[in-house]
Design a protein around this motif. Structure first.
Motif, short mmCIF file in Angstrom:
data_model
loop_
_atom_site.label_atom_id
_atom_site.label_comp_id
_atom_site.label_asym_id
_atom_site.label_seq_id
_atom_site.Cartn_x
_atom_site.Cartn_y
_atom_site.Cartn_z
N PRO A 268 0.67 -1.38 -0.34
CA PRO A 268 0.09 -0.03 -0.07
C PRO A 268 0.99 1.56 -0.09
CG PRO A 268 -1.00 -1.20 1.23
CD PRO A 268 0.51 -1.92 0.88
N LEU A 269 1.55 1.28 0.67
CA LEU A 269 2.48 2.20 0.96
C LEU A 269 3.04 2.61 -0.82
CD1 LEU A 269 5.09 1.70 3.59
CD2 LEU A 269 3.11 3.52 3.28
N ASN A 270 2.89 1.94 -1.51
CA ASN A 270 3.89 2.46 -3.06
C ASN A 270 2.72 2.77 -3.90
OD1 ASN A 270 6.74 1.78 -3.31
ND2 ASN A 270 6.44 -0.50 -3.15
N LEU A 271 1.71 2.24 -2.95
CA LEU A 271 0.26 2.48 -3.94
C LEU A 271 0.48 2.37 -5.20
CD1 LEU A 271 -0.50 6.64 -2.88
CD2 LEU A 271 -2.19 4.60 -2.63
N VAL B 24 9.52 1.48 -4.06
CA VAL B 24 10.24 0.39 -4.91
C VAL B 24 10.73 1.16 -6.05
CG1 VAL B 24 8.39 0.65 -6.35
CG2 VAL B 24 9.07 -0.89 -6.21
N GLY B 25 10.01 2.52 -6.34
CA GLY B 25 11.31 3.41 -7.57
C GLY B 25 12.53 3.57 -6.69
N LEU B 26 12.81 3.54 -5.42
CA LEU B 26 14.04 4.64 -4.96
C LEU B 26 14.67 3.36 -4.94
CD1 LEU B 26 15.51 6.77 -3.26
CD2 LEU B 26 14.68 6.13 -1.50
N LEU B 27 13.69 2.21 -4.18
CA LEU B 27 15.31 1.03 -4.18
C LEU B 27 15.60 0.54 -5.75
CD1 LEU B 27 15.82 -1.81 -3.05
CD2 LEU B 27 13.99 -2.63 -3.31
#
Length: 1531
Positions: free
Chosen positions: A1081-1084, A1129-1132
């Motif tokens: 949910p944090l990554n929407l 997820v984008g940062l990772l």
């Protein structure tokens, strides 16, 4: 003269060298490929979910978008007590007046307060998931061609028996069939036959030259096509015929009639089984319609219908195949793709913190001492016991205790036992004093109860449980035996030692003892002792078979504990000791304590669970004196308040005050006043047969000794509140031992004469003093005697007192405190005393509190651990309530830091974790404007980190920062829940000031990590992880957008040029954050920008011809929009793309983080639906693009050359399927991008391309030193070289998971992803270790395995066993099979989605060619039997869809060449699948019926079932096959 360096020549003035170095450094930096990651501001999470509330709630997969309700709560957990009731006395907290005692009682009475995070089980690594099925219970055993290659070297094993079991074997004669020979001229050859059942249930008859089947098979007969078996006596004796479906027969002959009958019976049974199976299969056939996207099936249906009408059972079965059936078949028994991963199989829990348990009493080594009886050699009938067994003629009493010879100390309290029978006890008290049958003494008031237990049940306890913290063989159980005072020990023991006439001696001794007991019954004298060892070894193994030593006569000059320890040290050297033995037997056993032991009480007589009321056989726990060592300490959890007093020695040889002072008895009392009318408190634990609690206790009496020694232990239950008047009073009596046979009353009154008094106050400066003390003795006891404690007060006092021997210290005593509410530490006592004064409202002296806080640094570590919850809670109260001085919070935090560091140094940090989770409960400050704990503590941490002087404190704070972050987190959670702030919008839960404090704390930490990492490696790593854990918790509690900004700010502090250790820190930080329980949910995972339908239409409009023109809104690349909308997820992925440019260690870390995260998603029980998995996989679509940009580092040379050779005008579909094969036994990813003239071109939206423009080299020409770092800083040049085996394997596994999950989910998601899909296989199975082989081959496989990366192996030890290799082979085989099936699933769906593109130009297009190449790659490389079965099914389904004569003729020729090549090179399992008549017939029927072709069938040449006319190309192809290999003719 040495040549002057050119660099030095250019130095014109001081400082030029630095300038030159700076200019060189800038020049190098300007030429590097690496650039600092572009900072992308995360989205305002709370604002987005508020704006898109309708979209989120209407989404059928809204569980992936929303945090669950009631995610956090507080629960009150009742304390788990061993006792039936609380150990704290009733109204104990009210009776307590000292702040320290109050806080202790409050701590022991309060239940646990725990903050519960509902999904916390999902907030760690995949190893911590509550899922129990990470590893399959049974790993299937897949068979590969290489296994058979190894088996050919095994003379003792059978190919057939290994595959399904030999049904029958034996010698037969086989007819050589030749069309030029008539039936009567059959030539028979002797062959050894194996009749075997294959894994698919079919039967095969193989023939060999001899019994050893390791060589090549001379022929095989598939019994699926056999319709009957009949005898042929005319051809040959004992001959029989196997009739086949194609009117072809095999002729065999046995050597005897019996053998022939056995073969006939067996073969007929098999034929019947095949017939029944075929009938049943027809009945169960279900017609499943083709996919609605599939085009007209006219021709295919005709082919399938013709196959179903075939007489061959295999062809009939294939005729019923459909894509849907094939998909269902592939899905049968499938495992999760990651189930066989080495990390999942290993499940290493070394880095995972253990479960945090509440404080509990330490469970030491416990054992049960059961006292049975004590018998001397003088026995007789006593009292009314005329008919009973003889007993001792006088009473004896036993004291048991543990002594540690190794450490020279006593380690347990005394356990008093009375084993005397009732008739002997009457000698002491008389018949009237004996208890009645109901347990109440006759003539007395109803008995009292102690903690609900009647006193009568506690009088004669014979079982005790001892505990030992540090067991070893030199621990002894010592039994001291006492008797009623009578006289000299030698005189009293003489009748027992010299017993010439037992009956007469017994009467004499009994008569004397009766007189002594009636007069001196309350006085004891030492008599004998015995000992026995308890443990066999240091592990605590009980010596259950041990026995007590003989009963030694007690030496009157060796009574002390030190004397006993000296005697025990010589216990095993009896030749050095000359101890006199008293004949007798002491029957005491040592036993293990049963698990379900019941009816036991503590040393304070509190009943333990389970406890039955009115039970008579009670066991008591004997108190252990735990060694005063930190490692044995633990936080107290129960109320206990015992004082043990030991009178040691009285020196009365020089006193002149008393005429008679020889048989001296010491009476000990505990009083709370020194007034003349004061009485002793009833708080002394009594001895057996007496009251449970009494007012006084007597020590043993030494006969005619003016300097007596004592060994007695007086146990006192201290009151909750102690004051300055509480003291111990020692009264000395001269006891007359003369026995008056006349028994006048006058003599009875003069039994004891007072000969002195001594006293000692219990408290000194408010603390209990337990040091060894020397006390003066007075001849009288005037009122107010407590004022005469020291010499100064004695000189100034007006009290009329007379001192014995000039007030010299004549009495030596010692005490031992076993209390959980009183401390003897001066600094702790003064700190709490001062806090109590402040709470009482007294005016505080400035700096006084800070002084006491600083003094706490000197408190004893043992006290710190024992009262850990009490001290910590008081410090937190001071932190928030007493902040009128600015330095108080700072100094209070410094004390907390000292305590935390000491606990870690002693390895007791688990107590800190237990305190935070269970005991710590933030209290609202009493002052109106006072800050909360989380606010004050965070502010103070900033102050400590920003100070430049005390680096030691800074380093400690960084190293143990986890404690403070956990305290802050629990304080925040408690504040939200108790103040009902949890219902507010997240942006309003905490003040802006607190947000600013947290941001400042983050900024204060960053330089200590990114700059001081080399100076403080452990501290920087710890704070990096602690900060990540704290921010992960803040995502549950705070404004998530604010926390995203904190994470972004922290990551921005790192750079691609950072050293390796900082890169590791960065990925450890990201991994911890991404392990949040609500990471999805944090990554929407939802659509942004355009609506879903419009995005799909845009995708198809662009992707059909130009893949690289896909709209960026589809978020397939690491665009700024993607990284903003899906922040974590984008940062990772961005950091991973940069890490792939670095050396092996950094790449390994980054890849492991990604893979572990995907494994966690795959096994997360909350997201197991295929649509949920597809949605999750969609988040990782940029990962595919990341790999495609680095395809050169994954692919082999052939693949790259094939890419470079493509014309510029080729379509994207062709390019996508052009790579073949992959490097190092792996699978090929789809290419993504374009190549021109062999040069890699970066895409414009690339964020992590590793292919520099103009690069002409290939990966295998790269650097070979990728596993070593040349310097402390990472190279600025891109590490452009091939990835190693583990990296490629992990990346491919992640890719396959993403593709597989998407392909099984939403159709439109699948279509857009599979546009880029192509997968080819290399020799995966050839890396499999042999499953069954001899020692030589096993050694070769062992050597092969040892060359693999350590991550691949399950056993990291130097010696790898055969079982390890076998297990590794199973894992690799299952992985290869699962990968193959996943590829087939994806290819199948690919052909369905893009059938029109495949049929372009009458199927003469590169895309179709590459699809064929993929299918052929399966056949060209060794696969498992299971994989091959589905490969052929997929191939048949593909053939049935595509209609093109020339394409299939070419394919048929290639396939035949490949088959015969495999047969010639391997001669393995593929022969069973492809070289039979039915397989050839199958291909011929497909080609002939689809294209009205008259095909040439070599197998049917003799029977002319296929026409002899054929196209020239096919016939020439067959001739080429015959020249290069053998045909499939079974003869």
């Amino acid at each position: 003269m040495a040549e002057v360096r050119k660099f030095t020549k250019r130095l014109s003035k001081p400082g030029t060298a630095a300038e030159l170095r700076q200019s060189v450094s800038e020049a190098v930096r300007s030429s590097v490929v690496l650039e600092k990651t572009k900072v992308v501001e995360p989205l305002d999470y709370e604002n987005v979910i508020a704006q898109r509330k309708t979209q989120i709630y209407s989404d059928p997969l809204r569980d992936l978008l929303m945090f669950p309700m009631e995610d956090i709560s507080i629960s009150v957990i009742c304390r788990q007590r061993r006792t039936v009731q609380s150990t704290v006395p009733e109204d104990g907290e009210k009776r307590a007046q000292s702040l320290f005692v109050k806080e202790c009682i409050k701590t022991y009475s309060t239940d646990w307060h725990v903050v519960n995070y509902k999904y916390e089980d999902f907030s760690g690594d995949f190893r911590m998931l509550p899922c129990k099925s990470l590893r399959p219970e049974k790993i299937p055993n897949h068979v590969f061609e290489i296994d058979e290659d190894c088996e050919k070297d095994e003379d003792s094993s059978s190919l057939c028996s290994q595959k399904g079991g030999v049904i029958k074997q034996g010698w037969l004669h086989k007819a050589n069939v030749n069309s030029t020979i008539t039936v009567t001229m059959k030539v028979f050859k002797r062959r050894y036959f194996y009749l075997t059942q294959l894994p698919d249930g079919s039967y095969i008859l193989n023939s060999y030259k001899d019994e050893k089947n390791s060589k090549e098979s001379k022929g095989c007969i598939y019994l699926d096509a056999c319709i009957d078996v009949v005898q042929c006596p005319k051809m040959r004796r004992h001959a029989f015929e196997l009739k086949m479906l194609d009117k072809y027969s095999h002729y065999l002959a046995a050597e005897t009639e019996q053998e022939m009958e056995e073969w006939l019976i067996t073969l007929k049974k098999i034929i019947q089984i095949n017939t029944d199976s075929l009938v049943q299969e027809k009945k169960e056939t279900v017609e499943i319609s083709q996919d609605d996207e599939t085009s007209s099936q006219g021709k295919a249906e005709n082919i399938m219908a013709s196959l179903e009408r075939s007489m061959h059972p295999e062809l009939m079965k294939y005729g019923r195949e459909t894509e849907q059936l094939n998909k269902l078949s592939r899905g049968d028994g499938r495992q999760n793709l990651f189930s066989f991963d080495s990390d999942v199989q290993r499940l290493d829990f070394s880095g995972i913190e253990p479960d945090i348990k509440p404080f509990e009493e330490k469970c030491n080594k416990r054992f049960l001492v059961n006292c049975h009886d004590l018998m001397f050699n003088i026995l007789g009938q006593v009292g009314d016991n005329a008919k009973g067994p003889p007993t001792n003629v006088e009473p004896f009493f036993i004291n048991l205790a543990l002594f540690d010879v190794k450490n020279n100390c006593k380690i347990s309290a005394d356990f008093h036992v009375d084993l005397n029978p009732p008739s002997v006890r009457e000698m002491l008290w008389g018949p009237s004093s004996q208890p009645a049958t109901d347990g109440t003494p006759r003539g007395s008031s109803p008995e009292s109860f102690i903690h609900g237990i009647a006193e009568s049940q506690l009088r004669y306890i014979k079982q005790g449980i001892f505990s030992v913290t540090n067991p070893h063989p030199e621990i002894f159980l010592v039994a001291r035996i006492e008797k009623v005072l009578q006289g000299n020990i030698t005189h009293c023991a003489e009748p027992y030692i010299k017993n010439s006439d037992p009956a007469k001696t017994a009467q004499k001794v009994h008569r004397t003892a009766k007189q002594v007991c009636s007069r001196l019954g309350q006085y004891r004298m030492p008599f004998a002792w015995a000992a026995r060892p308890i443990f066999k070894d240091i592990q605590g193994s009980l010596d259950l078979d041990g026995r007590f030593s003989p009963l030694y006569k007690q030496d009157s000059s060796k009574l002390s504990n030190e004397d006993i320890l000296k005697l025990l040290s010589e216990y095993k050297k009896p030749e050095k000791t000359k101890l006199q033995i008293i004949p007798g037997q002491l029957n005491i056993t040592v036993e293990c304590v049963p698990v379900d032991f019941s009816n036991c009480i503590t040393s304070s007589y509190v009943p333990l669970k389970p406890f039955e009321k009115n039970c008579q056989n009670i066991t008591v726990e004997v108190e252990e004196f735990v060694p005063e060592m930190t490692k044995y300490c633990y936080p107290f959890t129960i109320y206990k308040n015992h004082l043990y007093v030991y009178p040691l020695q009285l020196k009365y040889d020089s006193q002149k005050t008393f005429a008679k002072a020889r048989n001296i008895a010491v009476c000990v009392e505990f009083r709370d006043s020194d007034e003349s009318d004061a009485s002793a408190l009833k708080c002394i634990y009594g001895k057996p047969a007496g009251s449970v609690f009494t007012t006084n206790a007597y020590a043993v009496v030494s006969h005619h000794n003016q300097n007596p020694e004592f060994y007695d232990e007086i146990k006192i239950e201290l009151p909750i509140h102690l004051h300055q008047k509480h003291h111990l009073l020692f009264t000395f009596y001269h006891v007359s031992c003369e026995i008056n046979t006349k028994g006048t009353t006058k003599k009875q009154d003069t039994v004891e004469t007072p000969v002195g008094f001594a006293w000692v106050p219990l408290l000194k400066d408010g603390r209990i003093i337990t040091l060894e003390q020397q006390l003066p003795v007075s001849a009288n006891l005037p009122p107010g005697y407590l004022n005469l404690n020291d010499a100064e007060s004695r000189r100034q006092s007006n009290v009329d007192i007379k001192w014995v021997d000039g007030a010299k210290p004549l009495l030596k005593i010692k005490s031992h405190l076993e209390s959980t509410i009183y401390t003897q530490d001066l600094h702790v006592h003064k700190f709490f005393q001062h806090c109590q004064l402040i709470q009482a409202g007294s005016k505080e002296v400035p700096g006084e509190l800070i002084k006491y806080l600083k003094c706490l640094h000197a408190m004893e570590i043992q006290v710190m651990i024992q009262f850990l919850p009490v001290i910590l809670m008081q410090l937190f109260q001071v932190l928030t309530n007493m902040t009128h001085e600015d330095d108080v919070p700072f100094n209070c935090t410094m004390v907390l830091l000292h305590i935390v560091s000491k606990c870690h140094e002693e390895g007791l940090d688990n107590y800190l974790r237990s305190f935070i989770k269970y005991s710590f409960r933030p209290e609202k400050p009493s002052a109106p404007q006072a800050q909360l704990i989380h606010e004050t503590l965070a502010t103070t941490m900033i102050a400590i980190l920003k100070q430049s002087a005390d680096f030691l404190a800074i380093n400690k704070l960084l190293k143990y920062s986890w404690f403070f972050f956990e305290i802050i987190a629990k304080s925040m959670a408690t504040y939200l829940l108790e103040e009902n702030k949890i219902k507010l919008p997240r942006g309003q839960r905490f003040s802006e000031a607190y947000h600013h404090v947290l941001h400042s704390l983050l900024l204060a930490i960053i330089p200590h990590v990114t700059i001081r990492y080399a100076e403080i490696p452990e501290e920087s790593r710890n704070v990096n992880y602690s900060l990540a854990s704290f921010l992960k918790r803040c995502l549950t509690l705070m404004d998530r957008g604010f926390v995203f900004n904190l994470i972004n700010d922290y990551i921005s502090g790192f750079s691609p040029k950072d050293p390796k250790v900082l890169a590791e820190y960065k990925f450890e930080f990201l991994q911890t954050i991404c392990n949040h329980e609500h990471y999805i949910p944090l990554n929407l995972p939802m659509a942004f920008a355009k609506p879903k339908l419009q995005r799909v239409q845009d995708f198809f409009s662009f992707a059909v011809d130009r893949l690289t023109s896909v709209d960026s809104n589809l978020e397939y690349s690491l665009s700024d929009e993607y990284c903003k909308h899906h922040f974590l997820v984008g940062l990772l992925l961005r950091e991973t793309s940069i890490a792939l440019q670095d050396n092996y260690e950094i790449r390994y870390t980054a890849i492991s983080v990604i893979k572990n995260l995907l494994i966690k998603h795959a096994f997360d029980t909350r997201y197991q639906h295929k649509n949920q998995q597809a949605k999750i996989a969609q988040l990782y679509l940029p990962f595919v693009g990341l790999l495609l940009e680095n395809i050169q580092r994954l692919a082999g040379r052939d693949t790259l050359y094939s890419c470079a050779a493509l014309p510029n005008s080729v379509s994207s579909h062709v390019f996508l399927l052009a790579f073949y094969p992959l490097l190092t036994r792996a699978w090929l990813f789809p290419a993504y991008g374009s190549f021109q003239n062999g040069h890699g071109i970066k895409r414009e939206d690339s964020r992590g391309s590793l292919i520099p423009e103009g690069a002409t080299g290939f990966p295998d020409q790269g650097s070979t030193g990728e596993n070593t770092r040349q310097s402390s800083t990472r190279s600025s040049v891109s590490q452009y070289n091939r990835l190693d085996q583990y990296e490629i394997r992990s990346l491919l596994m992640c890719y396959l998971y993403i593709v597989k999950m998407i392909s099984e989910g939403h159709r439109h998601i699948t279509n857009r992803t599979l546009k880029t899909l192509t997968i080819e296989l290399d020799r995966k199975s050839q890396t499999m270790p042999a499953l069954r082989n001899r020692s030589g081959i096993m050694q070769a496989r062992l050597q092969h395995l040892s060359s693999l990366e350590s991550s691949f192996t399950l056993n990291h030890s130097s010696s790898t066993t055969e079982a390890d290799i076998f297990h590794q082979a199973l894992l690799e085989g299952n992985t290869a099979t699962e990968v193959s099936l996943t590829v087939l699933d994806t290819i199948s769906f690919f052909t369905q989605c893009f059938k029109s593109q495949l049929l372009n130009n009458d199927v003469h297009n590169p895309l179709m060619k590459k699809v064929f190449d993929i299918h052929l790659a399966f056949l060209n490389n060794g696969q498992s039997e299971v994989s091959l079965k589905h490969v052929f099914a997929s191939l048949r389904a593909f053939i049935s869809k595509v209609r093109n004569k020339s394409l299939w003729l070419n394919f048929f020729v290639i396939l035949c060449l490949m088959i015969l090549k495999q047969l010639r090179e391997r001669d393995s399992k593929i022969i069973h699948l492809l070289n039979s008549d039915w397989m050839c017939n199958y291909w011929c029927q497909i080609l002939c019926q689809r294209y009205s072709l008259r095909a040439y069938c070599p197998v049917e040449e003799s029977t002319h079932r296929c026409t002899s006319t054929n196209t020239i190309r096919t016939k020439e192809a067959y001739r080429e096959l015959r020249a290069n290999g053998r045909t499939g003719n079974p003869n």
